[in-house]
Enzyme design. Structure first.
Site, short mmCIF file in Angstrom:
data_model
loop_
_atom_site.label_atom_id
_atom_site.label_comp_id
_atom_site.label_asym_id
_atom_site.label_seq_id
_atom_site.Cartn_x
_atom_site.Cartn_y
_atom_site.Cartn_z
N ASP A 34 -39.22 70.32 -82.49
CA ASP A 34 -39.70 71.36 -81.60
C ASP A 34 -41.21 71.51 -81.76
O ASP A 34 -41.82 70.89 -82.63
CB ASP A 34 -39.00 72.71 -81.88
CG ASP A 34 -38.95 73.02 -83.38
OD1 ASP A 34 -39.96 72.76 -84.08
OD2 ASP A 34 -37.93 73.52 -83.86
N ASP A 76 -44.42 74.36 -81.93
CA ASP A 76 -44.81 75.76 -82.13
C ASP A 76 -46.26 75.94 -81.69
O ASP A 76 -47.11 75.05 -81.87
CB ASP A 76 -44.67 76.17 -83.59
CG ASP A 76 -43.21 76.18 -84.05
OD1 ASP A 76 -42.32 76.32 -83.18
OD2 ASP A 76 -42.96 76.02 -85.26
N ASP A 107 -47.69 78.50 -95.57
CA ASP A 107 -47.13 78.20 -96.88
C ASP A 107 -47.64 76.90 -97.49
O ASP A 107 -48.22 76.89 -98.57
CB ASP A 107 -45.60 78.22 -96.82
CG ASP A 107 -45.05 77.40 -95.66
OD1 ASP A 107 -45.82 76.67 -95.01
OD2 ASP A 107 -43.83 77.50 -95.41
#
Length: 438
Positions: free
Chosen positions: A50, A52, A132
């Site tokens: 996907d 983002d 992260d």
């Protein structure tokens, strides 16, 4: 900044839906970037699952801009923009914690450092440092087609290194799920965890107990149903995370039959990975049923030793195993019901006499239970043979199936070691008197 002529990312590799969102934001005067895993995968030669998008527009502004969109999330507000069947996730640049914010805006922490709310907007540089891992902090600007790299993301992607941004212990305390993400990325990508990133995980693994079981269930699905289940299982055990997801299973793995249970679990992981590679359907119920089976069997054996009959013992053992598990990873009823049926069929599959075999073959969970049976045989938990019988039975016509059942004999056909009736014959009824007397 890495100019367009110095990287391999191309718009032709980006989905049309993602480009529509990027251009829509750009034309409205907002900054718009592809971010994270899609860029990492493209640079690594993988096809992104996907795409983002990140922007300086707030969730409300994004929502107003795209008709088919909705704001989701509480801890992290994001916008889902739908184009046909594809959903593009759009997030707003996030900032560092600041002391001049009111109560509604401020990052909420527990004493442990766990982040409960994070809807403070910032700039792209702050957003990159708030992410992260470095491999997920690369940005592609739709305005100039350049890559923006603030934390040496491209270097770590090329070297195959997973490196946490910031102080590892602080970042893990902010969100303990990052430890699971580290394990998942290492398993999925085949990358190495940088020593400073991996080092604190065994010591901080118990922080997972602070995470809601429902969220951990979602993470478990990502770990075991994304095509790299075996590698994920290996990483979780190596890093000391598995006991805080499946504590009762971990206890069984450390017991006398630990090698047997590990063979069964790894066989299930391999089977799941193979099915996904072949684009075959998989269900969370199957992998969870295997992961908890050692717990069910151990409890079942104790109940049987106390004199409880097989059927109620299995029912009680299954309930006990599920009740213990939901304290760690929630198991929705739609899956736990299927798991119970699969476990129950393990006891019924040996009992094939009369019409039982045909009845079992029509059961909606037969195929899953049959696959489970084959794994148990391959792992050496039960004697081989029953699986081959059922394999052949499914391939034959009605008459040949009847002959197979008749060949079992009266004892094997009705019992066969599966518990329940124990192979006992039914008593024949005496014919009723006609009522006429001579």
């Amino acid at each position: 900044m890495i100019p367009r002529d110095q990287h391999s990312i191309s718009r032709k590799d980006v989905s049309r839906a993602a480009l529509n969102v990027l251009y829509g934001l750009h034309k409205a005067g907002f900054e718009a970037y592809l971010v994270g895993g899609c860029l990492r995968d493209l640079l690594s030669g993988r096809k992104p699952k996907d795409f983002d998008v990140v922007t300086d527009a707030t969730p409300d502004e994004v929502h107003r801009l795209f008709k088919r969109s909705r704001i989701i999330g509480r801890r992290f507000q994001i916008v889902h923009v739908r184009f046909g069947r594809e959903v593009i996730e759009v997030s707003t640049f996030r900032a560092f914690q600041r002391d001049d914010l009111d109560e509604d805006q401020h990052l909420a922490h527990e004493e442990t450092g766990l982040v409960l709310r994070d809807n403070v907007w910032g700039c792209i540089e702050e957003d990159a440092l708030r992410r992260d891992f470095t491999i997920n902090a690369l940005y592609y600007n739709i305005a100039d087609f350049a890559l923006y790299d603030f934390v040496q993301s491209r270097r770590d992607i090329e070297k195959g290194v997973i490196r946490l941004i910031g102080d590892p212990e602080q970042r893990y305390r902010e969100d303990p799920v990052r430890m699971l993400r580290a394990a998942r990325f290492a398993a999925k990508l085949g990358f190495e965890l940088e020593p400073a990133t991996a080092g604190p995980i065994p010591r901080l693994a118990e922080l997972l107990l602070q995470v809601p079981p429902a969220r951990l269930f979602d993470e478990v699905l990502k770990l075991f149903l994304s095509g790299h289940a075996r590698a994920s299982f290996t990483q979780l055990r190596h890093l000391g995370l598995f006991p805080f997801l499946f504590p009762e299973t971990e206890e069984c793995l450390n017991g006398e039959q630990g090698e047997l249970w590990e063979r069964l679990i790894l066989a299930a992981m391999d089977n799941t990975d193979r099915r996904l590679a072949e684009d075959k359907p998989v269900t969370p119920a199957f992998i969870l049923a295997v992961l908890l089976w050692p717990v069910v069997v151990t409890r079942f054996d104790k109940l049987r030793a106390d004199g409880m009959p097989p059927a109620p013992a299995l029912h009680k053992a299954a309930g006990w195993a599920l009740a213990r598990q939901v304290d760690h990873t929630a198991v929705p009823r739609r899956f736990s019901t299927v798991m119970r049926e699969m476990w129950d069929l393990q006891q019924r599959l040996p009992r094939r006499g009369g019409k039982r075999a045909d009845t079992l073959l029509q059961h909606p969970r037969f195929r899953a239970a049959y696959d489970f049976l084959l794994l148990r045989e391959d792992a050496g938990e039960i004697k081989a043979g029953l699986g081959a019988w059922w394999t052949r039975y499914q391939q034959l016509d009605e008459q040949d199936r009847y002959d197979m059942v008749q060949a079992l004999g009266p004892n094997q056909g009705s019992g066969g070691g599966g518990g329940g009736n124990g192979g006992r014959r039914r008593r024949r009824r005496r014919p009723r008197s006609s009522g006429n007397k001579d």
